[in-house]
Design an enzyme around this catalytic site. Structure first.
Site, PDB file in Angstrom:
ATOM      1  N   THR A 134       1.087  -1.195   0.096  1.00  0.00           N
ATOM      2  CA  THR A 134      -0.007  -0.092  -0.170  1.00  0.00           C
ATOM      3  C   THR A 134       1.072   1.222   0.057  1.00  0.00           C
ATOM      4  O   THR A 134       1.871   1.224   0.577  1.00  0.00           O
ATOM      5  CB  THR A 134      -0.948   0.099   1.265  1.00  0.00           C
ATOM      6  OG1 THR A 134      -1.397   1.604   1.284  1.00  0.00           O
ATOM      7  CG2 THR A 134      -0.281  -0.191   2.553  1.00  0.00           C
ATOM      8  N   ASP A 136      -0.248   3.774   1.504  1.00  0.00           N
ATOM      9  CA  ASP A 136      -0.334   4.473   2.626  1.00  0.00           C
ATOM     10  C   ASP A 136       0.558   4.215   3.778  1.00  0.00           C
ATOM     11  O   ASP A 136       0.452   4.855   4.808  1.00  0.00           O
ATOM     12  CB  ASP A 136      -1.930   4.133   3.166  1.00  0.00           C
ATOM     13  CG  ASP A 136      -3.103   4.654   2.206  1.00  0.00           C
ATOM     14  OD1 ASP A 136      -2.763   5.500   1.424  1.00  0.00           O
ATOM     15  OD2 ASP A 136      -4.133   4.038   1.802  1.00  0.00           O
TER      16      ASP A 136
HETATM   17  O1  F6P Z   1      -5.425   2.775  -0.241  1.00  0.00           O
HETATM   18  C1  F6P Z   1      -4.780   3.632  -1.058  1.00  0.00           C
HETATM   19  C2  F6P Z   1      -5.502   4.669  -1.515  1.00  0.00           C
HETATM   20  O2  F6P Z   1      -4.788   5.005  -2.800  1.00  0.00           O
HETATM   21  C3  F6P Z   1      -5.816   5.559  -0.514  1.00  0.00           C
HETATM   22  O3  F6P Z   1      -4.723   6.435  -0.179  1.00  0.00           O
HETATM   23  C4  F6P Z   1      -7.059   6.424  -1.137  1.00  0.00           C
HETATM   24  O4  F6P Z   1      -7.717   7.021  -0.271  1.00  0.00           O
HETATM   25  C5  F6P Z   1      -7.575   5.161  -1.693  1.00  0.00           C
HETATM   26  O5  F6P Z   1      -6.834   4.277  -2.061  1.00  0.00           O
HETATM   27  C6  F6P Z   1      -8.283   5.582  -3.234  1.00  0.00           C
HETATM   28  O6  F6P Z   1      -9.227   4.545  -3.552  1.00  0.00           O
HETATM   29  P1  F6P Z   1      -9.703   4.317  -4.982  1.00  0.00           P
HETATM   30  O7  F6P Z   1      -8.533   3.823  -5.851  1.00  0.00           O
HETATM   31  O8  F6P Z   1     -10.765   3.124  -4.804  1.00  0.00           O
HETATM   32  O9  F6P Z   1     -10.355   5.522  -5.450  1.00  0.00           O
END
Ligand code: F6P
Length: 357
Positions: A134, A136
């Protein structure tokens, strides 16, 4: 001969391919012949039996390639026990695909929710080894996830680019970065990019303090101010609301994100011109940086070692610069937040960075 299933789950990130390459190269080097089955689009492939038999050739030449050659999807953990539209029991379906293929182990590359499902499958009796994916960097038990450094690199680049234009125009700029629940990307990119104010979910901000920090810079003759703001940044007042109340408030918010709301509030209070930039999913795209290529190769090859030793039910992690493992049931479901008392916060504050607290 061992048969290994592999899947990538949840939001993608850089170094997913590099990590799978590490696993497969490790398996072939340490164990010779193994059969690899790649599940398409994460747990969906395991549920519905969508897989492909893969060879080591498939994992060649992908060290630097972003995204995932297997595809991915979000399959929320809380819905795993809920039957699908046709009444299919997803957990039983995953177990039958595993058994039908006669797998020796399932390798899961995933973030928080995906690790919960990995742990559930392990508790259901499947042999599982997982890897911490991730941007994050919020997985409990590991000091670093792969993808994080690459995302910080892109986010920093965005702040660097904003610096020159902000300085030319004497503007206040907000760069909104990814991280709904945690602020690791924003914190690191904010420091690396020389942001003046960093706002993260773990440290609720006081709007007056944010405005004072901007005005202080103006009084010091610094014409521009850069704020690095996590998408989940929250004010002190909003942090006091229950989850339900906050959700209801957000639903009624005039502005699409926290940054646009802040921009309007800063413009109103200071009369300064404020602009917002959101690099968004660019933070998850492109090639992994060398640091990620190194750790993902090391993490991947260690997963192969676990499989060789039949040491299952674990996630491979980083402790400092060393590779280690943690039982899945000790990490699953726990997030690693930025601690407001962490030395990095104090050091950033001593650099003159305001956290709005
Ligand atoms: O978990 C990774 C992430 O990029 C987060 O930082 C972000 O809030 C989320 O995914 C965005 O999700 P999606 O790609 O489903 O819009």
């Amino acid at each position: 001969m061992k048969r290994i299933g592999m899947l990538t789950s949840g939001g993608d990130c850089q170094a997913l391919n590099a990590t799978m390459r590490g696993v497969v190269k490790g398996l072939h080097t340490m164990m010779g012949n193994v059969e690899i089955y790649g599940f398409e689009d994460g747990y969906k492939g395991l549920i519905y039996g969508n897989y492909k038999r893969m060879t080591s050739q498939d994992f060649s030449g992908i060290l630097t390639r972003g995204g995932t050659i297997l595809g991915t999807s979000r399959q929320p953990f809380k819905k795993m026990r809920v039957p699908d539209a046709n009444g299919l029991d997803k957990v039983e379906a995953m177990k039958s695909t595993y058994q039908y293929l006669g797998l020796s182990c399932l390798v899961v590359l995933g973030g928080n929710g995906s690790q919960k499902t990995a742990n559930m499958l392990s508790e259901e009796g499947l042999n599982v080894v997982s890897l911490p994916k991730t941007i994050d960097n919020d997985l409990y038990g590991t000091d670093m996830t792969f993808g994080f450094q690459s995302a910080v690199d892109i986010a920093t680049d965005a702040i660097d680019c904003i610096h020159t234009t902000a300085a030319s125009h004497n503007r206040v700029f907000i760069v909104e970065l990814m991280g709904h629940k945690v602020g690791w990307v924003t914190l690191h990119a904010g420091i690396a990019g020389g942001a003046d104010i960093i706002l993260i979910p773990e440290i609720p901000y006081n709007l007056n303090h944010v405005i004072s920090a901007i005005e202080r810079r103006t009084q010091q003759g610094k014409g521009f101010t850069i704020l690095a703001v996590a998408e989940g940044a929250i004010s002190v007042e909003d942090a006091k609301l229950s989850k339900k109340e906050y959700k209801a408030k957000i639903a009624k918010r005039q502005h699409s994100t926290v940054s646009y709301e802040l921009a309007a509030q800063i413009e109103e209070a200071t009369g300064r011109e404020v602009r917002v930039t959101i690099p968004g999913h660019t933070q998850r795209g492109g090639s992994p940086v060398p640091f990620d290529r190194v750790i993902s190769s090391r993490l991947g090859v260690t997963a192969a070692e676990l499989i060789k030793n039949e040491d299952y039910g674990k996630m491979v992690i980083m402790k400092g610069f060393e590779i280690d493992t943690i039982p899945l049931n000790e990490t699953a479901g726990k997030l690693k937040y930025v601690c407001p008392d962490d030395p990095i916060i104090k050091q950033a504050k001593n650099l003159g960075i305001s956290f709005g607290d």
